[in-house]
Scaffold this motif. Structure first.
Motif, PDB file in Angstrom:
ATOM      1  N   LYS A 125      53.091 177.835  43.380  1.00 21.75           N
ATOM      2  CA  LYS A 125      53.403 179.242  43.639  1.00 21.75           C
ATOM      3  C   LYS A 125      54.856 179.550  43.270  1.00 21.75           C
ATOM      4  O   LYS A 125      55.157 180.593  42.670  1.00 21.75           O
ATOM      5  N   ILE A 126      55.763 178.636  43.636  1.00 19.49           N
ATOM      6  CA  ILE A 126      57.179 178.832  43.288  1.00 19.49           C
ATOM      7  C   ILE A 126      57.354 178.872  41.777  1.00 19.49           C
ATOM      8  O   ILE A 126      58.055 179.734  41.232  1.00 19.49           O
ATOM      9  N   MET A 127      56.687 177.946  41.074  1.00 16.92           N
ATOM     10  CA  MET A 127      56.805 177.897  39.625  1.00 16.92           C
ATOM     11  C   MET A 127      56.254 179.180  38.988  1.00 16.92           C
ATOM     12  O   MET A 127      56.875 179.777  38.099  1.00 16.92           O
ATOM     13  N   ASN A 128      55.089 179.613  39.467  1.00 16.78           N
ATOM     14  CA  ASN A 128      54.478 180.822  38.904  1.00 16.78           C
ATOM     15  C   ASN A 128      55.320 182.058  39.179  1.00 16.78           C
ATOM     16  O   ASN A 128      55.428 182.952  38.329  1.00 16.78           O
ATOM     17  N   SER A 129      55.911 182.123  40.368  1.00 16.74           N
ATOM     18  CA  SER A 129      56.665 183.317  40.766  1.00 16.74           C
ATOM     19  C   SER A 129      58.037 183.401  40.108  1.00 16.74           C
ATOM     20  O   SER A 129      58.481 184.488  39.734  1.00 16.74           O
ATOM     21  N   HIS A 130      58.716 182.250  39.978  1.00 19.02           N
ATOM     22  CA  HIS A 130      60.118 182.271  39.562  1.00 19.02           C
ATOM     23  C   HIS A 130      60.353 181.847  38.115  1.00 19.02           C
ATOM     24  O   HIS A 130      61.485 181.928  37.634  1.00 19.02           O
ATOM     25  N   ILE A 131      59.305 181.401  37.439  1.00 17.15           N
ATOM     26  CA  ILE A 131      59.485 180.993  36.047  1.00 17.15           C
ATOM     27  C   ILE A 131      58.513 181.712  35.117  1.00 17.15           C
ATOM     28  O   ILE A 131      58.917 182.293  34.118  1.00 17.15           O
ATOM     29  N   PHE A 132      57.217 181.718  35.472  1.00 19.19           N
ATOM     30  CA  PHE A 132      56.198 182.157  34.529  1.00 19.19           C
ATOM     31  C   PHE A 132      55.516 183.477  34.885  1.00 19.19           C
ATOM     32  O   PHE A 132      54.501 183.824  34.283  1.00 19.19           O
ATOM     33  N   SER A 133      56.050 184.215  35.850  1.00 20.15           N
ATOM     34  CA  SER A 133      55.457 185.519  36.159  1.00 20.15           C
ATOM     35  C   SER A 133      55.775 186.507  35.036  1.00 20.15           C
ATOM     36  O   SER A 133      56.727 186.326  34.264  1.00 20.15           O
ATOM     37  N   ASN A 272      68.348 178.782  45.981  1.00 16.09           N
ATOM     38  CA  ASN A 272      68.285 179.744  47.090  1.00 16.09           C
ATOM     39  C   ASN A 272      67.110 179.417  48.012  1.00 16.09           C
ATOM     40  O   ASN A 272      67.237 179.450  49.240  1.00 16.09           O
ATOM     41  N   ILE A 273      65.947 179.106  47.424  1.00 16.59           N
ATOM     42  CA  ILE A 273      64.775 178.764  48.238  1.00 16.59           C
ATOM     43  C   ILE A 273      65.038 177.487  49.030  1.00 16.59           C
ATOM     44  O   ILE A 273      64.720 177.394  50.222  1.00 16.59           O
ATOM     45  N   SER A 274      65.646 176.492  48.376  1.00 11.79           N
ATOM     46  CA  SER A 274      65.879 175.206  49.060  1.00 11.79           C
ATOM     47  C   SER A 274      66.874 175.350  50.202  1.00 11.79           C
ATOM     48  O   SER A 274      66.808 174.600  51.196  1.00 11.79           O
ATOM     49  N   GLN A 275      67.802 176.326  50.106  1.00 11.17           N
ATOM     50  CA  GLN A 275      68.753 176.557  51.190  1.00 11.17           C
ATOM     51  C   GLN A 275      68.114 177.339  52.336  1.00 11.17           C
ATOM     52  O   GLN A 275      68.319 177.036  53.505  1.00 11.17           O
ATOM     53  N   ASP A 276      67.294 178.344  51.967  1.00 13.07           N
ATOM     54  CA  ASP A 276      66.678 179.196  52.997  1.00 13.07           C
ATOM     55  C   ASP A 276      65.437 178.550  53.617  1.00 13.07           C
ATOM     56  O   ASP A 276      65.182 178.723  54.813  1.00 13.07           O
ATOM     57  N   SER A 277      64.661 177.830  52.786  1.00 12.45           N
ATOM     58  CA  SER A 277      63.409 177.220  53.264  1.00 12.45           C
ATOM     59  C   SER A 277      63.287 175.800  52.716  1.00 12.45           C
ATOM     60  O   SER A 277      62.469 175.540  51.819  1.00 12.45           O
ATOM     61  N   PRO A 278      64.098 174.872  53.229  1.00 13.46           N
ATOM     62  CA  PRO A 278      64.099 173.515  52.680  1.00 13.46           C
ATOM     63  C   PRO A 278      62.756 172.798  52.799  1.00 13.46           C
ATOM     64  O   PRO A 278      62.493 171.843  52.069  1.00 13.46           O
ATOM     65  N   GLU A 279      61.893 173.288  53.705  1.00  9.97           N
ATOM     66  CA  GLU A 279      60.575 172.664  53.827  1.00  9.97           C
ATOM     67  C   GLU A 279      59.684 172.997  52.620  1.00  9.97           C
ATOM     68  O   GLU A 279      58.687 172.308  52.354  1.00  9.97           O
ATOM     69  N   GLU A 280      60.028 174.059  51.895  1.00 14.56           N
ATOM     70  CA  GLU A 280      59.224 174.452  50.735  1.00 14.56           C
ATOM     71  C   GLU A 280      59.597 173.641  49.495  1.00 14.56           C
ATOM     72  O   GLU A 280      58.730 173.212  48.729  1.00 14.56           O
TER      73      GLU A 280
END
Length: 492
Positions: A125-133, A272-280
């Motif tokens: 989901k992260i890859m699709n949203s932040h790279i290939f959307s 940014n995601i790793s700082q805000d939601s490191p579990e993701e």
């Protein structure tokens, strides 16, 4: 009678009984008779995509083989591919991970090789949203335009000096810098020099090692020994790439500490995601995701461009028709814009025909079933490796008239796309495991190819006649040309 003869006799009887018991309890797909110990390994050869295509002609579109200790099911028809990747996609959605991909614990973090679990869904989901959307690709369109212009400028420079362009290598530099600009906002190689040679060889070495028949994959008890040294060599290759990625991340973190860097690219988004939601997602996942992207996204694109140019130079009449369409629609000498591709149906047909005959990954990425699964009346036993031979499907005479001929016109009348809906043409796979980079590839390949065709005429290096062009393939996970395509660009 000596003890050895008795033991061999008992082994042979046990083998026949166990084989009979297996066949009586489960209706396995037809396939060649397995030899003791090695099974059908001796039938693979150095070009398994060809060997398995030939075997399927004798045994059928679903074929069961014993490769050492590993049961393998080979799918060689579009109907069965649809069953595996659409109708029973969930049952076939896990991966059979080659031993080489355990190097640097890559398989534990890779979006490509992780099981289809919650962690995989999050990373995908992260890859699709932040790279290939669509939005992200639209926003990075200017980067692709700039990289294509640099490719054309490099070809101009070579042409002025009467030098041949190594098409695959030039396309690789373009793919590499396009990805690195999207992710890091910087080039990883000089776009006007052959400085990407080392990185290209590194990526190709990864592809070769990953695609090489490995005894450990057929006899898992050999894992501790790594008899061919494949995992050891892969560890070296992976470490080089991961060290490069780690250095670029450290550099960015320092810039962010100094607050002199805007959030502009993929790396910023992931940090940014790793700082805000490191579990993701954490740093390990980020580095390994970049390894996936650079290993899978550069070689496949450059190989496709090289094969497309090779087929066009081998078929001058087709090349002429493509250049006529480009001249009429956008005007000779101009770069092709992404918006232009919709108005260039023959160019799109050429890309589809290239992907039909030369799919970047001939077996896609191997799948695995975690439970006994039935397909078309046959049992696919638990833990079987499942290979979808898209190379064979693309050359199936039951689907394609004169399948070995490069004939883009065939797609003018066919409503067939490469996005995983039409199983006659699935170079990127289909279903939940479809290649995440597909949206970028279908934008980049027509633009790069069209721009090269619309700005130059091309002459084969060394006075080679089109009919004598070498078409031999080199097998890895991807299919590359054995002999690089060398052509001299002449400005139109």
């Amino acid at each position: 009678m000596d003890y050895m003869t008795i033991l061999l006799g008992l082994f042979f009887i046990w083998f026949l009984v166990s084989l009979r018991r297996t066949k009586s309890s489960k209706r396995l797909a037809p396939g060649p008779f397995p030899l003791p110990v090695i099974g059908n390994l001796h039938l693979l050869g150095d070009k398994p995509h060809i060997s398995l295509t030939q075997l399927a002609k004798n045994h059928g579109p679903i074929m069961n083989l014993k490769l050492g200790q590993i049961n393998t099911v080979v799918i060689s028809s579009s109907v069965l591919a649809k069953e595996v990747m659409q109708k029973q996609d969930l049952a076939f959605s896990n991966r059979c991970v080659p031993d080489s991909l355990h190097a640097c614990n890559h398989s534990d973090f890779s979006v490509i090789f992780q099981p289809a679990n919650s962690r995989w869904r999050t990373l995908r989901k992260i890859m699709n949203s932040h790279i290939f959307s669509i939005n992200k690709l639209d926003a990075s369109k200017h980067l692709r335009t700039k990289k294509i212009q640099e490719l054309i400028d490099y070809c101009y420079k070579s042409g002025e000096n009467g030098e041949a362009v190594d098409i695959g290598r030039a396309a690789f530099r373009t793919s590499l810098n396009l990805l690195s600009n999207t992710i890091f906002s910087k080039d990883l190689t000089d776009p006007f020099a052959d400085s990407a040679k080392e990185f290209k060889e590194l990526v190709w070495n990864i592809m070769v090692e990953a695609g090489k028949p490995n005894l450990v994959d057929y006899f898992p008890f050999l894992k501790m020994i790594d008899p061919q040294g494949i995992r050891r060599r892969m560890t070296v290759h992976f470490t080089k790439v991961l060290d490069l990625m780690s250095g670029l991340i450290d550099e960015r973190l320092k810039e962010r500490e100094l607050e002199n860097h805007a959030n502009v690219d993929v790396l910023d988004a992931l940090l940014n995601i790793s700082q805000d939601s490191p579990e993701e997602i954490d740093r390990n996942h980020i580095e390994q995701m970049f390894l996936d992207l650079f290993a899978a996204g550069t070689d496949t694109t450059s190989n496709t461009l090289e094969w497309a140019m090779t087929e066009l130079l081998k078929n001058p009449h087709t090349l002429e028709k493509a250049q006529e369409e480009l001249a009429q629609v956008i005007g000779r000498g101009k770069l092709v814009d992404e918006a232009d591709a919709a108005q260039l149906p023959y160019l799109r047909c050429i890309v589809k025909e290239t992907l039909r005959i030369h799919p970047p990954v001939p077996f896609l990425i191997p799948r695995k079933v975690d439970e006994d699964t039935e397909i078309f009346g046959y049992t696919v036993p638990k833990d079987s490796q499942v290979l979808v031979n898209v190379w064979a499907i693309g050359r199936d005479s039951g689907l394609w008239e004169n399948p070995l001929d490069f004939k883009p016109e065939r797609f003018r009348e066919l409503e067939i796309d490469v996005r995983g809906r039409d199983f006659e043409l699935i170079p990127f796979g289909a279903g939940r495991r479809i290649c995440p980079g597909l949206p970028l590839a279908v934008r980049m390949v027509p633009v790069a190819l069209g721009s090269m065709l619309n700005t130059f005429s091309w002459k084969l290096h060394g006075g080679i006649a089109p009919k004598d062009l070498d078409m031999e393939e080199k097998f890895g996970i991807t299919l590359a040309k054995v002999q690089p395509l060398l052509a001299i660009p002449i400005p139109l």
